[in-house]
Design a protein around this motif. Structure first.
Motif, PDB file in Angstrom:
ATOM      1  N   PRO B 164      -5.704  -5.018  -7.282  1.00 45.06           N
ATOM      2  CA  PRO B 164      -5.711  -4.924  -5.813  1.00 45.06           C
ATOM      3  C   PRO B 164      -6.942  -4.228  -5.238  1.00 45.06           C
ATOM      4  O   PRO B 164      -7.221  -4.358  -4.051  1.00 45.06           O
ATOM      5  N   ALA B 345      -4.634  -1.943   6.810  1.00 47.18           N
ATOM      6  CA  ALA B 345      -3.314  -1.300   6.873  1.00 47.18           C
ATOM      7  C   ALA B 345      -2.411  -2.035   7.859  1.00 47.18           C
ATOM      8  O   ALA B 345      -1.213  -2.232   7.601  1.00 47.18           O
ATOM      9  N   ALA B 348      -1.177  -5.187   6.322  1.00 44.12           N
ATOM     10  CA  ALA B 348      -0.142  -4.926   5.314  1.00 44.12           C
ATOM     11  C   ALA B 348       1.198  -4.652   5.992  1.00 44.12           C
ATOM     12  O   ALA B 348       2.235  -5.201   5.591  1.00 44.12           O
ATOM     13  N   ARG B 349       1.161  -3.830   7.056  1.00 41.26           N
ATOM     14  CA  ARG B 349       2.417  -3.507   7.752  1.00 41.26           C
ATOM     15  C   ARG B 349       3.042  -4.749   8.360  1.00 41.26           C
ATOM     16  O   ARG B 349       4.237  -4.984   8.234  1.00 41.26           O
ATOM     17  N   GLN B 352       4.449  -7.041   5.660  1.00 34.65           N
ATOM     18  CA  GLN B 352       5.690  -6.521   5.076  1.00 34.65           C
ATOM     19  C   GLN B 352       6.849  -6.698   6.042  1.00 34.65           C
ATOM     20  O   GLN B 352       7.942  -7.102   5.662  1.00 34.65           O
ATOM     21  N   GLU B 365      -5.572  -7.652   3.608  1.00 36.61           N
ATOM     22  CA  GLU B 365      -4.942  -6.340   3.419  1.00 36.61           C
ATOM     23  C   GLU B 365      -5.646  -5.544   2.323  1.00 36.61           C
ATOM     24  O   GLU B 365      -5.487  -4.337   2.227  1.00 36.61           O
TER      25      GLU B 365
END
Lengths: 357, 796
Positions: B164, B345, B348-349, B352, B365
């Motif tokens: 990653p 970030a 990613a949030r 998700q 991300e």
């Protein structure tokens, strides 16, 4: 006269076929009114000269009879006991009761083996909670909230608790023990931390619960070279082979830099795996040099302290060493499996007795 | 991340073999997970020409063809509607295996006509989904040649696992750069890879109206339009590349964005200008806004998420997936190309939260190269113009990408100090330069970090770069310093306690189990209920943390009984999870036959509470608990048989174990038959002995032999035996050294409601033998103590 009497008595003794018959002979000879007793009584009425001659004769007679009685008695008693025992015969082929056989689970055995090996290298065994907070499991290990590595971990979470900033979860690795150790212990540090870990993953090779052992060494001059030696030493001792080759591959873990994935050389023949050589490679370990930020997160100065950490699956080590092929069976408690793969209570791994059973 | 060997060579000038490249990839941290050549399964398929085509005499939908696959005419029966004389296609010879279904072709009679092979569709060769007809090749395809080689699919597909931290290797070019740094060739200039002279694409006219109102979520947004494009299937070379890595070609415009994403790690999005109204704006979503994404699903976005929207609708879940409405189609003539930078970030949030994954999200991300927006847009514009025609506008810019120059201080000696590897300074500088770093040497080097290496921010990172490219194989094996003398013991008292308890229980014939820490909530409820319920359990059966180890053992006992086990003796050492923390516990369960039917002992017997008590006491003794001081307290836990269970403790506040028969109702709920004896030992409650003294006290055996006296008492039937035994033991603490119950009797001679308990009392004389008077006095005090404590009377 005594000669005749002695001959008669000895022959009667020999002829006695039971203890009762023998007792009758004894009474007839040596009893109060027995024939020998009667002769002995005559000694009192003899002249000294006569007694000088007759005394030894009669005493000889008495001793011979007494001895013959004892000998015959022993023979008859032996015969009687033999006869009695002959009647007490039992079938010695009858089966006896089985004592239940207990066993030690392979995971416990392997943990004990590792503890023994690492104790010799000066590593203590540390532990920590399985219900962790996200700071210890992630943030302190340099995995910030949005880091993709968090998603990689397939974490089991508990619902947010009112009034708590911390998110509770099931630890996804034993690495939080690194943090707890560095925060409570002054370096130099050498620990291993075995225990249960959890990931929401389930198939033939993954179970939502499994076991890991973490290793951590923090000191002033520790390098990746020490990591290689430590793991080589561990693999040699654990698998009981001398010819061990490790292959280091660059990898990524947020809490180590440089990070490394470690393959152990092995060979397959006839479907059976042997550790050793370098014919084929098996990925078994991950590790690296503890990230300076992780060291700083624990309140230590990364300019002074450095070291390595590694993690390895205990269940996997057990499978490689003892030949199980299905991880799920470890947690099924099938008595047949426990008896097949389990260890005896007294198979305690020791350096002198060996760390394999 | 998949790519083909020839694709890699678009960026990497190399003479290295496939094996060398694969070894190099793994060596520098791009682990090769697989290499597969799709041509391998097509080796028996050749290019063939249909010479004649005639109707099948017995079947309407079939034709009888004569086919030349290079060896002269062959008769073949074919059901494809497009089969016709003159067609060039792909022919499978008898003996060839059809990739899609594994069927081995052979000479066969189809409805009475002999067929010597098969003309194939793309689906049959696993080259696509098309099964409407057989493959049609261009007129210049060489008859008789190997199809795969001619079609350029004789090209190994390499699958690497990208960690990653390495977003830069989520594109083929980044991988080529690492390989070049590792000495496996040279990285071609970007223009050479794209076969253009310059990235300055001709542009005319004003750029589109774009804006970013969310500089945090979308710090930079570049866009241009291309007008007058023709969209349709993309060029075969692009389709082949995408297919080779498992991507489905869609249309030229979409394929171009996908291609650039996989080639350069740069996600883009294209909008059909005709479907937009007003300026295109990156902004936070408004509560309740919805967008139908390109995967066909509708998502409700919220104000934490960044979207791209025009005046009337949301057209893109920023950086994750475009919207259906403004997607490009065959009728698209004017297109807007978006090249943006989204905050990792935030991506990613959002991803998700929406549970939406995409190749774009995976890259954004992890943080795409903020210095590559202009070049990315230029390449995209170039490809659109080259493949779809049209005129490009000027570039419109909104915001600025976060391209602050990053410099890391580095001491070259750290390579030895941290990794244990000596790498010459010149070699270090060369490695870093090849990776795109700038190097300013000195006492402390200043290393300029390229914009695509977001993962680098400290000295340790530079050490890793140097050693990774130099080769981890050079890391030596350095022994850890060893303390002098024999290794010191390391186990803590608790670890020793755990080991002893475990091995003692196994030695007593119990099998150690390891069961899940999780329980179904209903099962946990039988054992007092769980304090910890998972938010995202893997299944309802694994949803709560166990409050007791007994439930797991009970389930195991049930599974074993179902498999025919007649006697189950299990134990486990592990934790119980309570609100106050985790408690190290040992539990045992005895079920089924204690002793099987046997010639010597008769019928089988089961386990009872006394068996559980015996095991609990033995295990506690092994754990170092002061078992002589334990008292039995009444049960409190509802999962025990209320009349056949108890607790063992040093006092009411120091409970070390509970034991007894499982409550029949609980056993029934768990589907267990017969009586089940269980115990739980609270190992963390056992007082730890002070640091042990190795030396023992002197051995002083008593000079005189002990004497024994028997007493039979009558007591009320509900008198606990322990009360009587304790009273008698306490009657003369000096003389009485042991009291044992040897008979317990009701029946003839014992009054109703009473019970006779017969004891043997051991009396140990001191310096002189007991006199009769002394014995009588002790007896009297025994009788008095028994009478006082439990109302016992000496049985006449």
């Amino acid at each position: 006269m005594t000669d005749t009497l002695q001959a008669d008595l000895l022959s009667a003794i020999d002829a006695a076929t039971s203890l009762d018959a023998l007792e009758a002979v004894r009474v007839g000879a040596l009893g109060k009114s027995g024939s020998v007793t009667a002769l002995l009584k005559t000694l009192g009425g003899m002249s000294p000269d006569e007694r000088q001659v007759q005394g030894p004769l009669l005493n000889g007679l008495r001793e011979a009879v007494t001895a013959a009685l004892a000998a015959r008695k022993a023979v008859l008693e032996t015969a009687a006991l033999d006869a009695k025992l002959a009647n007490e015969k039992l079938d010695m082929t009858l089966p006896v009761a089985d004592a239940p056989r207990g066993s030690i689970h392979p995971i416990s055995q392997v943990m004990d083996e590792l503890a023994e090996i690492f104790a010799d290298l000066g590593f203590a065994v540390a532990g920590g909670p399985e219900i962790e907070d996200d700071w210890h499991n992630f943030t302190a290990l340099n995995i910030p909230p949005e880091h993709p590595a968090r998603a990689m971990h397939d974490t089991f979470y508990f619902p947010d608790q009112a009034g708590s900033e911390k998110r509770m979860l099931l630890r996804t690795h034993t690495s939080p023990v690194q943090i707890r150790t560095m925060m409570t212990q002054e370096p130099p540090i050498r620990i291993i931390a075995p225990g249960r870990v959890y990931r929401s993953d389930s198939d033939a090779t993954h179970t939502p619960m499994f076991h890991q052992v973490e290793g951590l060494v923090i000191d002033r001059d520790i390098t990746m070279g020490h990591l290689r030696w430590t793991l080589e030493t561990m693999v040699k001792a654990f698998f009981e082979v001398d010819d061990v080759t490790l292959q280091f591959r660059p990898s990524f873990f947020p809490f180590t830099e440089p990070s490394v994935e470690i393959d152990v050389g092995c060979s397959w023949s006839g479907g059976t795996l042997s550790i050793g050589g370098s014919e084929s490679w098996l990925e078994i370990l991950g590790g690296g040099m503890v990230h300076p930020r992780v060291i700083a997160n624990c309140g230590l100065d990364p300019e002074v302290w450095q070291g390595f950490a590694f993690g390895v699956g205990i269940d996997r080590l057990a499978m490689l060493k003892y030949g199980m092929n299905d991880l799920r069976a470890f947690f099924d408690a099938d008595l047949r499996w426990l008896n097949h793969y389990g260890f005896r209570a007294l198979d305690v791994p020791t350096l002198s007795g060996g760390v394999g059973a | 991340m998949k790519f083909t060997l020839s694709w890699l060579k678009e960026h990497l000038e190399t003479t290295a073999s496939l094996d060398e490249i694969c070894a190099g990839l793994t060596r520098c941290g791009l682990e090769v997970e697989g290499v597969e050549n799709p041509a391998a399964k097509l080796s028996a398929f050749r290019i063939a020409r249909v010479l004649t085509a005639a109707p099948h005499p017995q079947a309407d939908k079939l034709q009888v063809l004569t086919v030349d696959a290079g060896d002269g005419p062959l008769q073949v029966v074919c059901g494809a509607p497009n089969a016709r004389a003159g067609l060039l296609g792909v022919f499978g010879m008898p003996g060839a295996t059809v990739p899609a279904n594994g069927m081995v072709l052979k000479v066969a009679s189809i409805r009475g006509v002999e067929s010597n092979g098969m003309m194939c569709s793309t689906r049959e060769l696993e080259l696509g989904d098309d099964h409407d007809g057989i493959i049609e090749l261009p007129a210049d395809a060489p008859v008789g040649s190997n199809y795969a080689a001619w079609a350029g699919i004789d090209d190994p597909v390499i699958d690497v696992s990208v960690t990653p931290n390495r977003q830069d290797c989520m594109g083929v070019r980044g991988i080529a750069r690492d390989l070049a740094a590792a000495g496996l060739g040279t990285l071609k200039p970007l223009t050479e890879a794209y076969r253009i002279d310059t990235l300055d694409v001709p542009r005319t006219g004003a750029g589109p109206a774009i804006r970013t109102d969310d500089p945090e979520g979308c710090p930079a947004f570049l866009g241009c339009t291309v007008s007058g494009v023709r969209n349709g299937p993309s060029h075969p070379w692009m389709q082949a590349k995408l297919r080779a890595i498992g991507q489905k070609p869609i249309s030229a415009l979409v394929d171009i964005t996908n291609f650039i994403m996989f080639d350069l790690g740069r996600p883009l999005h294209v909008y059909d200008v005709a479907k937009l109204s007003g300026p295109l704006v990156a902004r936070k979503a408004r509560a309740g806004e919805q967008v139908q994404a390109l995967n066909g699903k509708t998502y409700t976005v919220d104000p934490t998420m960044t979207v791209i929207a025009d005046d009337h609708a949301v057209h893109d879940i920023g950086g994750i997936m475009g919207g259906m409405e403004s997607g490009c189609s065959d009728t698209t003539t004017d297109v807007l190309i978006e090249c943006a930078y989204f905050d990792p970030a935030s991506i990613a949030r959002t991803g998700q939260k929406l549970m939406l994954t995409s190749d774009a999200r995976t890259r954004f991300e992890r943080g795409v190269d903020p210095g590559f927006l202009d070049d990315g847009l230029a390449i995209a514009t170039h490809l659109v113009r080259a493949l779809c025609g049209g005129t490009a506008s000027e570039i419109s810019r909104a915001g600025t990408p976060p391209v602050a120059a990053k410099t890391v201080a580095y001491r070259p000696a750290r390579t030895l100090g941290l990794a244990g590897v000596e790498v010459d300074e010149a070699a270090q500088a060369a490695i870093l330069t090849r990776l795109g770093f700038t190097v300013t040497t000195g006492d402390v080097w200043q290393i300029g970090v390229p914009s695509w290496r977001r993962d680098i921010d400290g000295e340790a990172d530079i050490v890793e770069e140097v050693v990774r490219i130099h080769g981890y194989a050079h890391v030596p094996s350095t022994p850890l310093p060893r303390a002098p003398g024999v290794a010191r013991p390391t186990a803590t008292p608790q670890q020793l306690l755990e080991r002893r308890t475990r091995r003692a229980m196994a030695a007593r014939g119990l099998n150690e189990a390891v069961t899940w820490s999780f329980l179904p909530p209903a099962t946990a409820a039988l054992f007092g209920g769980s304090d910890w319920t998972l938010e995202n359990p893997i299944s309802a059966d694994l949803a709560t943390m166990r409050p007791s180890l007994l439930a797991g053992l009970a389930a195991a006992a049930k599974r074993n009984a179902d498999r025919g086990a007649t006697s189950v003796r299990l134990f486990e050492l592990g934790r119980r999870y309570l609100t106050g923390g985790e408690h190290l516990t040992a539990a045992l369960l005895l079920a089924g036959e204690k002793r099987g039917r046997d010639w010597a002992t008769g019928a089988a017997t089961g386990f009872d509470a006394y068996d559980a008590k015996a095991e609990a006491l033995a295990a506690l003794a092994a754990a170092g608990a002061p078992v002589d001081r334990l008292m039995v307290l009444p049960p409190v836990d509802g999962w025990y048989h209320p009349g056949r269970s108890g607790r063992l403790g040093l006092g009411p506040k120091a409970i070390l174990a509970s034991f007894g028969e499982l409550h029949p109702r609980v056993a029934a709920e768990l589907d267990l038959k017969g009586s089940v004896a269980v115990a739980e030992l609270f190992l963390d409650a056992i007082p730890q002995p002070k640091s042990p003294k190795r030396s023992r006290g002197a051995f002083t055996p008593p000079a005189l032999q002990a004497v024994k006296r028997d007493f039979a008492f009558l007591v009320a039937a509900d008198t606990p035996a322990d009360a009587l035994l304790r009273a008698v033991r306490g009657a003369d603490k000096t003389a009485i050294t042991d009291v044992r119950l040897f008979d317990r009797f009701t029946g003839a001679g014992v009054p109703e409601g009473q019970i006779s308990m017969a004891l043997t009392v051991t009396l140990q004389p001191g310096a002189a033998s007991f006199t009769d008077a002394e014995i009588d006095a002790i007896s009297a005090s025994v009788i008095a103590a028994a009478g006082k404590a439990v109302g016992a009377t000496l049985r006449g």
